[in-house]
Design an enzyme around this catalytic site. Sequence first.
Site, short mmCIF file in Angstrom:
data_model
loop_
_atom_site.label_atom_id
_atom_site.label_comp_id
_atom_site.label_asym_id
_atom_site.label_seq_id
_atom_site.Cartn_x
_atom_site.Cartn_y
_atom_site.Cartn_z
N HIS A 307 -3.94 -9.09 0.19
CA HIS A 307 -3.59 -10.52 0.15
C HIS A 307 -2.10 -10.67 0.41
CE1 HIS A 307 -3.29 -14.66 -1.26
NE2 HIS A 307 -4.58 -14.72 -1.00
N ASP A 365 -12.85 -12.80 -1.84
CA ASP A 365 -13.98 -12.65 -0.92
C ASP A 365 -14.78 -11.36 -1.14
OD1 ASP A 365 -13.57 -15.05 0.48
OD2 ASP A 365 -11.89 -14.14 1.54
N1 CMC Z 1 -7.44 -2.70 4.85
C1 CMC Z 1 -6.57 -1.74 5.26
N2 CMC Z 1 -5.24 -1.90 5.38
C2 CMC Z 1 -4.75 -3.13 5.06
C3 CMC Z 1 -5.58 -4.18 4.62
C4 CMC Z 1 -6.96 -3.93 4.53
N3 CMC Z 1 -7.79 -4.89 4.13
N4 CMC Z 1 -4.83 -5.27 4.38
C5 CMC Z 1 -3.57 -4.93 4.66
N5 CMC Z 1 -3.52 -3.63 5.07
C6 CMC Z 1 -2.30 -2.86 5.40
C7 CMC Z 1 -1.78 -3.28 6.78
O1 CMC Z 1 -2.29 -2.46 7.79
C8 CMC Z 1 -0.30 -3.12 6.60
O2 CMC Z 1 0.03 -1.75 6.76
P1 CMC Z 1 1.46 -1.31 7.41
O3 CMC Z 1 2.52 -1.87 6.48
O4 CMC Z 1 1.40 0.19 7.41
O5 CMC Z 1 1.50 -1.93 8.77
C9 CMC Z 1 -0.05 -3.50 5.14
O6 CMC Z 1 -1.29 -3.24 4.47
C10 CMC Z 1 0.34 -4.95 4.94
O7 CMC Z 1 -0.63 -5.76 5.59
P2 CMC Z 1 -0.30 -7.08 6.43
O8 CMC Z 1 -1.41 -7.33 7.39
O9 CMC Z 1 1.08 -6.95 6.99
O10 CMC Z 1 -0.28 -8.16 5.25
P3 CMC Z 1 -0.50 -9.71 5.39
O11 CMC Z 1 0.06 -10.29 4.17
O12 CMC Z 1 0.01 -10.19 6.70
O13 CMC Z 1 -2.11 -9.86 5.43
C11 CMC Z 1 -4.37 -10.17 4.79
C12 CMC Z 1 -2.89 -10.25 4.37
C13 CMC Z 1 -5.23 -10.82 3.73
C14 CMC Z 1 -4.58 -10.94 6.11
C15 CMC Z 1 -4.77 -8.67 4.97
O14 CMC Z 1 -4.62 -7.99 3.74
C16 CMC Z 1 -6.18 -8.53 5.51
O15 CMC Z 1 -6.39 -8.57 6.73
N6 CMC Z 1 -7.21 -8.32 4.60
C17 CMC Z 1 -8.61 -8.27 5.02
C18 CMC Z 1 -9.14 -9.68 5.24
C19 CMC Z 1 -9.38 -10.42 3.94
O16 CMC Z 1 -9.98 -9.91 3.00
N7 CMC Z 1 -8.93 -11.68 3.90
C20 CMC Z 1 -9.16 -12.59 2.76
C21 CMC Z 1 -7.89 -12.95 2.07
S1 CMC Z 1 -8.16 -13.79 0.49
C22 CMC Z 1 -9.02 -15.25 0.85
C23 CMC Z 1 -8.41 -16.12 1.88
O17 CMC Z 1 -7.20 -16.17 2.08
O18 CMC Z 1 -9.14 -16.85 2.51
#
Ligand code: CMC
Length: 430
Positions: A307, A365
């Site tokens: 998140h 989720d």
């Molecule tokens: N699985 C594996 N690696 C992950 C994941 C994951 N689910 N989420 C983040 N990472 C890694 C990502 O690769 C990155 O690594 P690095 O720093 O080495 O590049 C690091 O963790 C930080 O991730 P980010 O994508 O830069 O973080 P963000 O804040 O931009 O993204 C997020 C947040 C929710 C989009 C992301 O965690 C994600 O894609 N999660 C899976 C989708 C999900 O479950 N979304 C629902 C969110 S809660 C409900 C809602 O908002 O609707």
Amino acid sequence: MAETKTATLTLDGKTYELPVLSPTSGPDVLDIRKLYSQAGVFTYDPGFTSTASCDSTITYIDGDKGELQHRGYPIDQLASQSHYLEVCYLLLYGELPTKAELEKFETTITRHTMIHEQMHYFFRGFRRDSHPMATMVGVVGAMSAFYHDSTDVNDPRQREIASHRLIAKMPTIAAMAYKYSIGQPFVYPRNDLDYAANFIHMCFAVPAEEYKVDPILARAMDRIFTLHADHEQNASTSTVRLASSSGANPFACIAAGIACLWGPAHGGANQACLEMLKEIGTVDRIPEFIARAKDKNDPFRLMGFGHRVYKNMDPRATVMKESADEVLELLGVENNPLLQVAKELEKIALSDPYFIEKKLFPNVDFYSGIILEAMGFPTSMFTPIFALSRTVGWISQWKEQLGDPQMKIGRPRQLYLGEGLRDYTPIDER
Ligand code: CMC
């Protein structure tokens, strides 16, 4: 908003004083509103990782501690002691209602659940196999063509009516999108049922026989609605605020929010998560998927994990997990293989250095899809259910923004990295 300190920025030998604003809770905020006019520079923050886009009094999240509060009340108290329509009132009006206020609000919402009969024809224009989210984006946007008397955003009474209409009609629209997608007749709302029970009835009843809503399932549904009601300035809420900043009508703004919510990084994650759990299938395949999630060359992510704000357990996921146990036991499917895979996956991921270092925890989720599937919803309905629950949050934020005397059209700037000025080349000289 207290302004107690200033920060100093030094640029090209000149210094600029930036006011520091102190919120009720959370980190201080540098006020850069005059930065461009005084120093001639922009700030650069793609994805808004360090930017507060507005001030708000609705919802507070402490991502490090894993806390979520609406108007100061913690989400676990609201999920266990309150119910969705009371939380709607709290989000919309700022305080918990008295008995009389709640009764009046519930009556108003209940009496606005039917949609204009002509909208039924509108539904029939969609392909039979349309995803219910596609139908919802279209139908909610089209509400502005049906409810002209509540589109004037400068009239407080019209704003109020639009708010009530959206909260009341969204379950009807979501249920109709579902019924249409499976070829069953639409089921009209029933005023003798509460908000959650009415939604379940509209989804699962058929005209041919009586359908009794299980009160325990209605309570579980209500809790799912409550847990999704608002989440401060997330992508879809920011979309609603940005759309509204131009003066667009409320139905168009909420349709924009629904479109944004649909993506798998946001509200679409519940569908994607359940599909992932099914693909994993058995506990012995978990290590393979964990390895893929950690592999930089593989785009696969563990859905329902991570998140932007929570660097701790999402408090909504904690409640959702308890609810999953309760609902599955009630339905006699406590040995549901998906729940076993989810629990084991959570255990393995939470002890893996990659997830520990990156502070990736289960989010809302992760468990919601398991409950919804056990209740009989297909995966395509998971995100529409999120959308109908979040409507009150979008509407409350929209209302707050319109009441802000400082409101301006949202207009971010950019760091331009394209070509410099050049002369046009006629086509036969290229
Ligand atoms: N699985 C594996 N690696 C992950 C994941 C994951 N689910 N989420 C983040 N990472 C890694 C990502 O690769 C990155 O690594 P690095 O720093 O080495 O590049 C690091 O963790 C930080 O991730 P980010 O994508 O830069 O973080 P963000 O804040 O931009 O993204 C997020 C947040 C929710 C989009 C992301 O965690 C994600 O894609 N999660 C899976 C989708 C999900 O479950 N979304 C629902 C969110 S809660 C409900 C809602 O908002 O609707």
